[in-house]
Design a protein around this motif. Structure first.
Motif, PDB file in Angstrom:
ATOM      1  N   UNK A 156      17.999  -9.722   7.785  1.00  0.00           N
ATOM      2  CA  UNK A 156      18.101  -8.820   6.666  1.00  0.00           C
ATOM      3  C   UNK A 156      17.181  -7.632   6.679  1.00  0.00           C
ATOM      4  N   UNK A 157      16.183  -8.039   7.443  1.00  0.00           N
ATOM      5  CA  UNK A 157      15.127  -6.915   7.717  1.00  0.00           C
ATOM      6  C   UNK A 157      14.378  -7.267   9.006  1.00  0.00           C
ATOM      7  N   UNK A 158      13.597  -6.200   9.519  1.00  0.00           N
ATOM      8  CA  UNK A 158      12.747  -6.377  10.549  1.00  0.00           C
ATOM      9  C   UNK A 158      11.546  -5.319  10.344  1.00  0.00           C
ATOM     10  N   UNK A 159      10.214  -6.087  10.468  1.00  0.00           N
ATOM     11  CA  UNK A 159       9.070  -5.059  10.400  1.00  0.00           C
ATOM     12  C   UNK A 159       8.219  -5.685  11.471  1.00  0.00           C
ATOM     13  N   UNK A 160       7.303  -4.428  11.767  1.00  0.00           N
ATOM     14  CA  UNK A 160       6.294  -4.727  12.760  1.00  0.00           C
ATOM     15  C   UNK A 160       6.395  -3.665  13.922  1.00  0.00           C
ATOM     16  N   UNK A 161       5.462  -3.576  14.654  1.00  0.00           N
ATOM     17  CA  UNK A 161       4.396  -4.711  14.974  1.00  0.00           C
ATOM     18  C   UNK A 161       2.883  -4.482  14.276  1.00  0.00           C
ATOM     19  N   UNK A 162       2.939  -3.111  13.411  1.00  0.00           N
ATOM     20  CA  UNK A 162       1.658  -3.005  12.706  1.00  0.00           C
ATOM     21  C   UNK A 162       1.925  -1.976  11.663  1.00  0.00           C
ATOM     22  N   UNK A 170      -0.246   2.138  13.441  1.00  0.00           N
ATOM     23  CA  UNK A 170       0.751   2.600  14.563  1.00  0.00           C
ATOM     24  C   UNK A 170       0.124   4.308  14.724  1.00  0.00           C
ATOM     25  N   UNK A 171      -0.373   5.078  13.993  1.00  0.00           N
ATOM     26  CA  UNK A 171      -0.505   6.352  14.246  1.00  0.00           C
ATOM     27  C   UNK A 171      -1.954   6.485  15.063  1.00  0.00           C
ATOM     28  N   UNK A 172      -2.817   5.666  14.607  1.00  0.00           N
ATOM     29  CA  UNK A 172      -4.149   5.672  15.115  1.00  0.00           C
ATOM     30  C   UNK A 172      -3.776   5.112  16.564  1.00  0.00           C
ATOM     31  N   UNK A 173      -3.121   4.047  16.816  1.00  0.00           N
ATOM     32  CA  UNK A 173      -2.802   3.528  18.200  1.00  0.00           C
ATOM     33  C   UNK A 173      -2.372   4.574  18.942  1.00  0.00           C
ATOM     34  N   UNK A 214      -7.525   6.681  25.637  1.00  0.00           N
ATOM     35  CA  UNK A 214      -8.829   5.876  25.433  1.00  0.00           C
ATOM     36  C   UNK A 214      -8.848   4.545  25.878  1.00  0.00           C
ATOM     37  N   UNK A 215      -9.818   4.184  26.580  1.00  0.00           N
ATOM     38  CA  UNK A 215     -10.068   2.731  26.932  1.00  0.00           C
ATOM     39  C   UNK A 215      -9.769   1.615  26.099  1.00  0.00           C
ATOM     40  N   UNK A 216      -9.331   0.350  26.748  1.00  0.00           N
ATOM     41  CA  UNK A 216      -9.026  -0.543  25.823  1.00  0.00           C
ATOM     42  C   UNK A 216     -10.149  -1.115  24.764  1.00  0.00           C
ATOM     43  N   UNK A 217     -11.231  -0.938  25.231  1.00  0.00           N
ATOM     44  CA  UNK A 217     -12.460  -1.330  24.298  1.00  0.00           C
ATOM     45  C   UNK A 217     -12.574  -0.262  23.114  1.00  0.00           C
ATOM     46  N   UNK A 218     -12.385   0.761  23.367  1.00  0.00           N
ATOM     47  CA  UNK A 218     -12.299   1.991  22.335  1.00  0.00           C
ATOM     48  C   UNK A 218     -10.970   1.632  21.242  1.00  0.00           C
ATOM     49  N   UNK A 219      -9.776   1.277  21.822  1.00  0.00           N
ATOM     50  CA  UNK A 219      -8.715   1.259  21.057  1.00  0.00           C
ATOM     51  C   UNK A 219      -8.921  -0.033  20.103  1.00  0.00           C
ATOM     52  N   UNK A 228     -11.778  -1.452  19.181  1.00  0.00           N
ATOM     53  CA  UNK A 228     -12.687  -1.177  17.992  1.00  0.00           C
ATOM     54  C   UNK A 228     -12.197  -0.476  17.044  1.00  0.00           C
ATOM     55  N   UNK A 229     -11.463   0.676  17.265  1.00  0.00           N
ATOM     56  CA  UNK A 229     -11.012   1.598  16.265  1.00  0.00           C
ATOM     57  C   UNK A 229     -10.052   1.009  15.478  1.00  0.00           C
ATOM     58  N   UNK A 230      -9.119   0.102  16.008  1.00  0.00           N
ATOM     59  CA  UNK A 230      -8.035  -0.560  15.430  1.00  0.00           C
ATOM     60  C   UNK A 230      -8.648  -1.596  14.522  1.00  0.00           C
ATOM     61  N   UNK A 231      -9.742  -2.361  14.941  1.00  0.00           N
ATOM     62  CA  UNK A 231     -10.472  -3.278  13.926  1.00  0.00           C
ATOM     63  C   UNK A 231     -10.958  -2.747  12.948  1.00  0.00           C
ATOM     64  N   UNK A 232     -11.609  -1.500  12.962  1.00  0.00           N
ATOM     65  CA  UNK A 232     -12.365  -0.753  11.835  1.00  0.00           C
ATOM     66  C   UNK A 232     -11.063  -0.429  11.144  1.00  0.00           C
ATOM     67  N   UNK A 233     -10.179   0.306  11.510  1.00  0.00           N
ATOM     68  CA  UNK A 233      -8.953   0.483  10.489  1.00  0.00           C
ATOM     69  C   UNK A 233      -8.449  -0.847   9.676  1.00  0.00           C
ATOM     70  N   UNK A 234      -8.400  -1.925  10.275  1.00  0.00           N
ATOM     71  CA  UNK A 234      -7.907  -2.879   9.528  1.00  0.00           C
ATOM     72  C   UNK A 234      -8.942  -3.442   8.603  1.00  0.00           C
ATOM     73  N   UNK A 235     -10.189  -3.415   8.835  1.00  0.00           N
ATOM     74  CA  UNK A 235     -11.060  -3.823   8.198  1.00  0.00           C
ATOM     75  C   UNK A 235     -11.224  -3.045   6.836  1.00  0.00           C
TER      76      UNK A 235
END
Length: 189
Positions: free
Chosen positions: A131-137, A142-145, A153-158, A160-167
């Motif tokens: 009935x619906x599909x959602x994801x992955x974020x 997603x815009x930030x990613x 950007x290196x993986x470490x920066x990605x 950290x910044x995604x972690x900050x966004x979610x927090x």
């Protein structure tokens, strides 16, 4: 598997003396340890808003919510706890967690731009029809990613910044998007 079994699997990975691949890679094991902490935090502190609670309570026919995920997935650590909390609101919602990298490899049917991005939520009716599909974020994450990826950007920066966004977001964007999905599903059912 149900959410309790998923948590047990997660915990077993962390307690293994010689974990199986990919957790035998120290990077994956470290991501998984971090994700366990993040997930536990959201399970304790994540708040489901009133509109989503009402939408979940208003489901009147059985639904199966399939979540495709993996314990090593950083996005999943911030999303799966909220999906689990929402599913628990209504006994008509059956939660089924499928691992991306294990049979039946359900992710193959739900690729994102050709990739196996997770987590994915598939909402099915009682007959097993999607009935619906959602994801992955959420869209904001997603815009930030995408922006970070465009900047090479290196993986470490990605990470950290995604972690900050979610927090900072505290599950609000996910819930807003899920409310739209639940509203669409209600009009189908």
């Amino acid at each position: 598997m149900n959410f309790t079994d998923y948590l047990q699997l997660f915990e077993n990975i962390l307690q293994e003396t010689n974990p199986k691949a990919p957790y035998n890679n120290p990077d994956y094991l470290n991501y998984t340890k971090l994700n366990w902490s993040r997930q536990q935090r959201w399970l304790k502190t994540g708040v489901i808003n009133a509109a989503v609670t009402t939408a979940a309570k208003n489901i009147t026919v059985p639904q199966q919510w399939v979540i495709i995920t993996e314990p090593w997935c950083g996005d999943a650590a911030h999303i799966v706890p909220f999906l689990s909390k929402i599913a628990a609101i209504n006994p008509l919602i059956q939660l089924d967690i499928q691992l991306r990298d294990a049979p039946p490899f359900l992710i193959e049917q739900y690729l994102t731009n050709g990739g196996k991005s997770i987590p994915k939520l598939i909402i099915r009716d009682n007959d097993g029809q999607d009935m619906a599909v959602w994801g992955p974020r959420p869209a904001g994450a997603q815009v930030l990613y995408d922006q970070l990826k465009a900047e090479n950007a290196d993986f470490e920066r990605v990470k950290i910044e995604l972690q900050q966004w979610y927090n900072q977001d505290k599950g609000q964007s996910l819930q807003a998007e899920l409310l739209e999905v639940l509203t669409q599903v209600a009009s189908i059912a």
